[in-house]
Write a protein that holds these residues in place. Sequence first.
Motif, short mmCIF file in Angstrom:
data_model
loop_
_atom_site.label_atom_id
_atom_site.label_comp_id
_atom_site.label_asym_id
_atom_site.label_seq_id
_atom_site.Cartn_x
_atom_site.Cartn_y
_atom_site.Cartn_z
N LYS A 32 -59.09 15.87 4.47
CA LYS A 32 -60.30 15.01 4.91
C LYS A 32 -61.38 15.26 5.93
O LYS A 32 -61.98 14.75 6.39
N GLY A 33 -60.80 16.60 6.50
CA GLY A 33 -61.53 17.09 7.70
C GLY A 33 -61.40 16.19 9.07
O GLY A 33 -62.40 16.55 9.96
N THR A 34 -60.29 15.58 9.09
CA THR A 34 -60.01 14.98 10.29
C THR A 34 -58.95 15.26 11.14
O THR A 34 -57.98 15.89 10.36
N LEU A 35 -58.65 14.76 12.35
CA LEU A 35 -57.09 14.79 12.87
C LEU A 35 -57.01 13.41 13.52
O LEU A 35 -58.05 12.73 14.13
N LEU A 36 -55.73 12.79 13.55
CA LEU A 36 -55.57 11.45 14.19
C LEU A 36 -56.15 10.41 13.39
O LEU A 36 -56.40 9.30 13.93
#
Length: 236
Positions: A159-163
Motif C-alpha cells: 500500500k505504500g504506507t506505514l502505520l
Amino acid sequence: MAIISQEETRTIIHNSIWKQNAGLVQILGLCPVLVMSNNIVNGVSLGLATSLVMLISGAAVAAIREFIPNELRAPIFILIIAALVTMVDLLFNSYVHDLYIVLGIFIPLITTNCIVLARAEAFASKNGPLQSALDGFFMGLGLTGVLLVLGAMRELIGKGTLLSGIDLVFGPAAKSWIIHVIPAEYNYQFLLAILPPGAFIGLGFLIAGKLALDRRAEAKAKQQALLAAKLAQASE
C-alpha cells in the motif's frame, strides 16, 4: 522463589528472540503470522496480546506444575490459557474496540496457538515461575518482532504506507501518524503483497535472511577460534 542469574536471563532472551524464534525457526503459529501481518498495527497488536498470555500462562503453569498429574497436563494447560485469552479478549473489546473488530477471531484463537501450548509443555512444565514468565514473554516478543517486520514489508510494498490503522488504537487523531511513503493521491496498491501469498513470500525472505546471518556469525566465530589457536601455538 529462585532468583535468575544474569547469564541465565541472557540465555533465555537470546533463545526466545533469536535462536528458537517461534516464527522463523520453530515455524509455529503460522495462521496468525500469515493472516494478521498485512500491516504493522495488526501484527504488533496480536503479537503483544500473545506475549501477555504467554508471560502469565508460563508463570502459572510453572507454579502449579508439581500438582498436575501427567495425564491431565494438556487439558489443564489449555484451561489456563483459555482463561487468560478470555481476559485479553475482553480487554481488547473494552478499550480498543475498533481494533478488536479487525483482529476478530484471531484473539480467541490464541488459545489454540501451538506456540503458547508448546512453551507451556516444553519449558514452563520443567522450570520455575520466573524463568517461565521470562521465556514466555520474550518468546512472544520474538513472534511480535516477526509480525512487525513482515507487516512493515507487506504494508510498504502493498500500500505504500506505514502505520496504517494506527487510529484503531489511539483514536481518529492518530490518522496523522500514518506515513505515506508513496503519496496517497497515486492510489498505489500491490495486491500480491497484501494477500496471503505475499505473507508466504515475505516470511520466506525473513527465514532466508536469518539463516544467512547465522551462517555469517558461525563463520566469523570459526575464524576467531582458528586465529586464537594460531596465536596460542605461536606463544608456546
